[in-house]
Design a protein around this motif. Sequence first.
Motif, PDB file in Angstrom:
ATOM      1  N   TRP A 148       0.890  -1.179   0.000  1.00 46.27           N
ATOM      2  CA  TRP A 148       0.000   0.000   0.000  1.00 46.27           C
ATOM      3  C   TRP A 148       0.917   1.215   0.000  1.00 46.27           C
ATOM      4  O   TRP A 148       1.649   1.447   0.953  1.00 46.27           O
ATOM      5  CB  TRP A 148      -0.873  -0.072   1.235  1.00 46.27           C
ATOM      6  N   ILE A 149       0.884   1.991  -1.081  1.00 48.06           N
ATOM      7  CA  ILE A 149       1.736   3.173  -1.217  1.00 48.06           C
ATOM      8  C   ILE A 149       0.906   4.431  -0.959  1.00 48.06           C
ATOM      9  O   ILE A 149       0.001   4.764  -1.726  1.00 48.06           O
ATOM     10  CB  ILE A 149       2.363   3.256  -2.620  1.00 48.06           C
ATOM     11  N   ASP A 150       1.218   5.111   0.122  1.00 44.73           N
ATOM     12  CA  ASP A 150       0.585   6.393   0.431  1.00 44.73           C
ATOM     13  C   ASP A 150       1.426   7.479  -0.245  1.00 44.73           C
ATOM     14  O   ASP A 150       2.486   7.852   0.244  1.00 44.73           O
ATOM     15  CB  ASP A 150       0.538   6.590   1.942  1.00 44.73           C
ATOM     16  N   ASN A 151       0.952   7.953  -1.396  1.00 40.81           N
ATOM     17  CA  ASN A 151       1.691   8.964  -2.158  1.00 40.81           C
ATOM     18  C   ASN A 151       1.390  10.345  -1.579  1.00 40.81           C
ATOM     19  O   ASN A 151       0.304  10.886  -1.737  1.00 40.81           O
ATOM     20  CB  ASN A 151       1.293   8.915  -3.635  1.00 40.81           C
ATOM     21  N   LYS A 152       2.374  10.903  -0.896  1.00 42.10           N
ATOM     22  CA  LYS A 152       2.166  12.117  -0.119  1.00 42.10           C
ATOM     23  C   LYS A 152       2.135  13.396  -0.953  1.00 42.10           C
ATOM     24  O   LYS A 152       1.691  14.440  -0.454  1.00 42.10           O
ATOM     25  CB  LYS A 152       3.262  12.250   0.952  1.00 42.10           C
ATOM     26  N   ASN A 153       2.610  13.355  -2.176  1.00 40.27           N
ATOM     27  CA  ASN A 153       2.637  14.605  -2.949  1.00 40.27           C
ATOM     28  C   ASN A 153       2.154  14.437  -4.391  1.00 40.27           C
ATOM     29  O   ASN A 153       2.567  15.177  -5.276  1.00 40.27           O
ATOM     30  CB  ASN A 153       4.042  15.213  -2.935  1.00 40.27           C
ATOM     31  N   LEU A 154       1.261  13.491  -4.617  1.00 41.16           N
ATOM     32  CA  LEU A 154       0.712  13.322  -5.962  1.00 41.16           C
ATOM     33  C   LEU A 154      -0.109  14.555  -6.333  1.00 41.16           C
ATOM     34  O   LEU A 154      -1.005  14.962  -5.598  1.00 41.16           O
ATOM     35  CB  LEU A 154      -0.169  12.072  -6.012  1.00 41.16           C
ATOM     36  N   ASN A 155       0.228  15.174  -7.468  1.00 36.39           N
ATOM     37  CA  ASN A 155      -0.501  16.359  -7.914  1.00 36.39           C
ATOM     38  C   ASN A 155      -0.566  16.387  -9.445  1.00 36.39           C
ATOM     39  O   ASN A 155      -0.035  15.484 -10.121  1.00 36.39           O
ATOM     40  CB  ASN A 155       0.155  17.633  -7.369  1.00 36.39           C
ATOM     41  N   GLU A 156      -1.209  17.402  -9.976  1.00 36.91           N
ATOM     42  CA  GLU A 156      -1.429  17.466 -11.421  1.00 36.91           C
ATOM     43  C   GLU A 156      -0.125  17.604 -12.207  1.00 36.91           C
ATOM     44  O   GLU A 156      -0.046  17.183 -13.362  1.00 36.91           O
ATOM     45  CB  GLU A 156      -2.368  18.628 -11.756  1.00 36.91           C
ATOM     46  N   THR A 157       0.892  18.172 -11.601  1.00 30.94           N
ATOM     47  CA  THR A 157       2.142  18.388 -12.322  1.00 30.94           C
ATOM     48  C   THR A 157       3.034  17.144 -12.354  1.00 30.94           C
ATOM     49  O   THR A 157       3.893  17.026 -13.233  1.00 30.94           O
ATOM     50  CB  THR A 157       2.940  19.559 -11.710  1.00 30.94           C
ATOM     51  N   ASN A 158       2.860  16.245 -11.383  1.00 26.97           N
ATOM     52  CA  ASN A 158       3.744  15.072 -11.367  1.00 26.97           C
ATOM     53  C   ASN A 158       3.037  13.740 -11.589  1.00 26.97           C
ATOM     54  O   ASN A 158       3.667  12.687 -11.560  1.00 26.97           O
ATOM     55  CB  ASN A 158       4.542  15.016 -10.057  1.00 26.97           C
ATOM     56  N   VAL A 159       1.725  13.767 -11.811  1.00 23.61           N
ATOM     57  CA  VAL A 159       0.972  12.513 -11.896  1.00 23.61           C
ATOM     58  C   VAL A 159       1.438  11.616 -13.035  1.00 23.61           C
ATOM     59  O   VAL A 159       1.585  10.396 -12.866  1.00 23.61           O
ATOM     60  CB  VAL A 159      -0.550  12.784 -11.992  1.00 23.61           C
ATOM     61  N   ASN A 160       1.713  12.184 -14.205  1.00 23.03           N
ATOM     62  CA  ASN A 160       2.112  11.357 -15.353  1.00 23.03           C
ATOM     63  C   ASN A 160       3.497  10.734 -15.150  1.00 23.03           C
ATOM     64  O   ASN A 160       3.699   9.544 -15.408  1.00 23.03           O
ATOM     65  CB  ASN A 160       2.076  12.181 -16.635  1.00 23.03           C
ATOM     66  N   LYS A 161       4.446  11.552 -14.672  1.00 19.40           N
ATOM     67  CA  LYS A 161       5.793  11.033 -14.422  1.00 19.40           C
ATOM     68  C   LYS A 161       5.771  10.025 -13.275  1.00 19.40           C
ATOM     69  O   LYS A 161       6.500   9.027 -13.302  1.00 19.40           O
ATOM     70  CB  LYS A 161       6.747  12.185 -14.096  1.00 19.40           C
ATOM     71  N   SER A 162       4.951  10.303 -12.277  1.00 17.64           N
ATOM     72  CA  SER A 162       4.836   9.410 -11.136  1.00 17.64           C
ATOM     73  C   SER A 162       4.311   8.048 -11.575  1.00 17.64           C
ATOM     74  O   SER A 162       4.842   7.002 -11.175  1.00 17.64           O
ATOM     75  CB  SER A 162       3.904  10.033 -10.091  1.00 17.64           C
ATOM     76  N   LEU A 163       3.287   8.058 -12.391  1.00 18.96           N
ATOM     77  CA  LEU A 163       2.715   6.807 -12.894  1.00 18.96           C
ATOM     78  C   LEU A 163       3.716   6.049 -13.757  1.00 18.96           C
ATOM     79  O   LEU A 163       3.904   4.838 -13.601  1.00 18.96           O
ATOM     80  CB  LEU A 163       1.446   7.095 -13.697  1.00 18.96           C
TER      81      LEU A 163
END
Length: 235
Positions: free
Chosen positions: A94-109
């Motif tokens: 279970w990954i609690d992503n603490k800073n997922l936002n519109e600017t990093n969502v694509n790179k994060s994924l």
Amino acid sequence: MAFCCIPSILLLSIAFFSDSVLQIVFKDKVWLHKANSLEKLSEVTGKYPGVELDVVYDSQRQYFDIHHPPEQRSGLYLQEYFESVSSGPEIKIWIDNKNLNETNVNKSLSRLINLCEASEIDPNRILVEAKDICLLTSFQNAGFNTSYYLPSGLNGLDPSELDIFITNIQTSLKSCSTTYISSEFKDYKLLNGYFPNQKKLFWFTAYGGMNKLKARLLIFKLLRDEKVEILLMRD
């Protein structure tokens, strides 16, 4: 004769308040909270079916650092964590992503997909949690499980404030999809009332001033609920 019952009552009382008993009785539902180190992961692998960890995504360096803000960066990256997971017995994450936002969502994924492929970890073993439900849609489409992290303390709000929060949550769930909703165990009754058919996840890390007997009764009740799939607990 009555004195003979005392040991049995004492044993039942100990069992009722024992987290270890919960692990045994609800072994598939009880996961470990905040397994933010390789040492903790190694210590509990085989003891729990899954673990929760906190990550912060660094867009410039394109890696996930495992730590819980405002704590300092740990220097432990998700890549190392996944490598350790892939070399041991199967465990879910279970990954609690603490800073997922519109600017990093694509790179994060993209980074998370690459890490799963490199470590040969099925995305279905991964749960991604974030506060913005609509940012989770792309993760769900990629095969990850997702959870909408709800505002904390809903059970303590006055009726007018609660109505606003519930309406916002209902609107979000209609607009975007998620596998689960997640919250502190104290919100179980409230969320079960408003969202009886939604799959749910909870965490219990402290009583927080709640009566211990009532808290344990609540924990047993939520764990028996088929709509509740995971309860995070401390080790």
